[in-house]
Design a protein around this motif. Structure first.
Motif, PDB file in Angstrom:
ATOM      1  N   ARG A  88      38.158  43.936  10.646  1.00  0.00           N
ATOM      2  CA  ARG A  88      39.008  43.020  11.408  1.00  0.00           C
ATOM      3  C   ARG A  88      40.236  43.744  11.975  1.00  0.00           C
ATOM      4  NH1 ARG A  88      37.553  39.075   7.108  1.00  0.00           N
ATOM      5  NH2 ARG A  88      35.863  37.895   8.042  1.00  0.00           N
ATOM      6  N   VAL A  89      40.377  45.031  11.621  1.00  0.00           N
ATOM      7  CA  VAL A  89      41.502  45.841  12.101  1.00  0.00           C
ATOM      8  C   VAL A  89      41.037  46.622  13.330  1.00  0.00           C
ATOM      9  CG1 VAL A  89      43.099  47.716  11.522  1.00  0.00           C
ATOM     10  CG2 VAL A  89      42.402  46.097   9.758  1.00  0.00           C
ATOM     11  N   PRO A  90      41.718  46.461  14.478  1.00  0.00           N
ATOM     12  CA  PRO A  90      41.307  47.201  15.683  1.00  0.00           C
ATOM     13  C   PRO A  90      41.424  48.712  15.477  1.00  0.00           C
ATOM     14  CG  PRO A  90      42.957  45.522  16.208  1.00  0.00           C
ATOM     15  CD  PRO A  90      42.879  45.621  14.717  1.00  0.00           C
ATOM     16  N   LEU A  91      40.498  49.448  16.079  1.00  0.00           N
ATOM     17  CA  LEU A  91      40.575  50.907  16.041  1.00  0.00           C
ATOM     18  C   LEU A  91      41.708  51.364  16.954  1.00  0.00           C
ATOM     19  CD1 LEU A  91      36.776  51.815  16.276  1.00  0.00           C
ATOM     20  CD2 LEU A  91      38.221  51.819  14.226  1.00  0.00           C
ATOM     21  N   LEU A  92      42.261  52.527  16.657  1.00  0.00           N
ATOM     22  CA  LEU A  92      43.347  53.063  17.479  1.00  0.00           C
ATOM     23  C   LEU A  92      42.787  54.009  18.534  1.00  0.00           C
ATOM     24  CD1 LEU A  92      46.032  53.933  14.760  1.00  0.00           C
ATOM     25  CD2 LEU A  92      45.861  51.867  16.137  1.00  0.00           C
ATOM     26  N   THR A  93      43.333  53.906  19.730  1.00  0.00           N
ATOM     27  CA  THR A  93      42.986  54.865  20.782  1.00  0.00           C
ATOM     28  C   THR A  93      43.803  56.136  20.541  1.00  0.00           C
ATOM     29  OG1 THR A  93      44.780  54.133  22.213  1.00  0.00           O
ATOM     30  CG2 THR A  93      42.644  52.994  22.455  1.00  0.00           C
ATOM     31  N   LYS A  94      43.513  57.169  21.312  1.00  0.00           N
ATOM     32  CA  LYS A  94      44.285  58.408  21.213  1.00  0.00           C
ATOM     33  C   LYS A  94      45.766  58.148  21.516  1.00  0.00           C
ATOM     34  CE  LYS A  94      44.410  63.140  22.879  1.00  0.00           C
ATOM     35  NZ  LYS A  94      43.781  64.157  23.735  1.00  0.00           N
ATOM     36  N   ALA A  95      46.028  57.277  22.501  1.00  0.00           N
ATOM     37  CA  ALA A  95      47.420  56.950  22.870  1.00  0.00           C
ATOM     38  C   ALA A  95      48.143  56.269  21.706  1.00  0.00           C
ATOM     39  CB  ALA A  95      47.442  56.057  24.109  1.00  0.00           C
ATOM     40  N   HIS A  96      47.441  55.360  21.007  1.00  0.00           N
ATOM     41  CA  HIS A  96      48.033  54.702  19.837  1.00  0.00           C
ATOM     42  C   HIS A  96      48.345  55.721  18.753  1.00  0.00           C
ATOM     43  CE1 HIS A  96      45.948  51.022  21.390  1.00  0.00           C
ATOM     44  NE2 HIS A  96      47.112  50.504  21.046  1.00  0.00           N
ATOM     45  N   GLU A  97      47.370  56.573  18.482  1.00  0.00           N
ATOM     46  CA  GLU A  97      47.564  57.580  17.430  1.00  0.00           C
ATOM     47  C   GLU A  97      48.767  58.454  17.740  1.00  0.00           C
ATOM     48  OE1 GLU A  97      42.951  58.079  15.936  1.00  0.00           O
ATOM     49  OE2 GLU A  97      43.939  59.747  16.941  1.00  0.00           O
ATOM     50  N   GLN A  98      48.847  58.928  18.996  1.00  0.00           N
ATOM     51  CA  GLN A  98      49.975  59.774  19.393  1.00  0.00           C
ATOM     52  C   GLN A  98      51.294  59.027  19.158  1.00  0.00           C
ATOM     53  OE1 GLN A  98      50.153  63.107  20.999  1.00  0.00           O
ATOM     54  NE2 GLN A  98      48.260  63.144  19.844  1.00  0.00           N
TER      55      GLN A  98
END
Length: 193
Positions: A88-98
């Motif tokens: 139920r937790v959205p995955l993070l994109t590269k931009a989110h991770e950065q």
């Protein structure tokens, strides 16, 4: 402990009565415990030139990128309830991770810099509160990064599952490795976590 009881909402008056000491002594003991917790916190971070620039706070800690809720995955069959929650937790994109790794490291940098100025013998209540606020943000971001990657641990554990191994031991070991990796990941190299 007195600090735990205070954090759970017990008043200074109740603590003074419970420990048979004055309110002033309670305030002193709580401050001492808070400072001890802050001085013992591990805030190793990966430094960056941008952390030292004047407008770093605004650039690094501005709003996070929008979350894509379509990355909430299909739940594999046969998972226990607590693992179903991971999907139920959205995955993070590269931009989110950065964004989040940069922010976590910046907060750790700020914490380290401020903690170096802390006079443990006569701590400023304002400084202690600021340090606690920074530590809370560090913890919140770190937990978000861990939560967002726990699905990966489960998928890897399922891949390596053999008859002789216990699935939950693999997940547990994977979680420990994930927590360590979150602490050590160098976001500045531009790679996806």
């Amino acid at each position: 402990s007195m600090l735990e009881r205070s954090l759970n909402g017990e008043s200074v008056a109740c603590l003074a009565k419970g420990f048979s000491i004055s309110k002033t002594a309670v305030h002193g003991a709580l401050m001492e415990a808070r400072v001890k917790r802050l001085t013992g916190a591990n805030v190793d971070h990966i430094d960056s030139d941008e952390f030292h620039q004047r407008n770093a706070e605004a650039r690094i800690c501005g709003p996070a990128p929008e979350v894509d809720h379509s990355t909430i995955g299909r739940v594999p069959t046969g998972l226990p309830a607590y693992l179903v929650e991971l999907y139920r937790v959205p995955l993070l994109t590269k931009a989110h991770e950065q964004y989040y790794f940069r922010r976590m490291n910046f907060r750790k940098f700020q914490f380290s810099e401020l903690r170096n100025e802390l006079d443990v013998k006569k701590p400023s209540a304002r400084m202690v509160s600021k340090l606690e606020s920074l530590l809370a943000d560090i913890t919140e971001v770190k937990n978000l990064l861990i939560r967002s990657n726990l699905r990966l641990v489960v998928s890897i554990a399922k891949r390596y599952l053999k008859a002789s191994t216990v699935f939950f031991e693999l997940v547990s070991d994977g979680n420990v490795s994930l927590i360590r990796a979150v602490e050590k990941f160098d976001y500045a190299r531009g790679n996806k976590f």
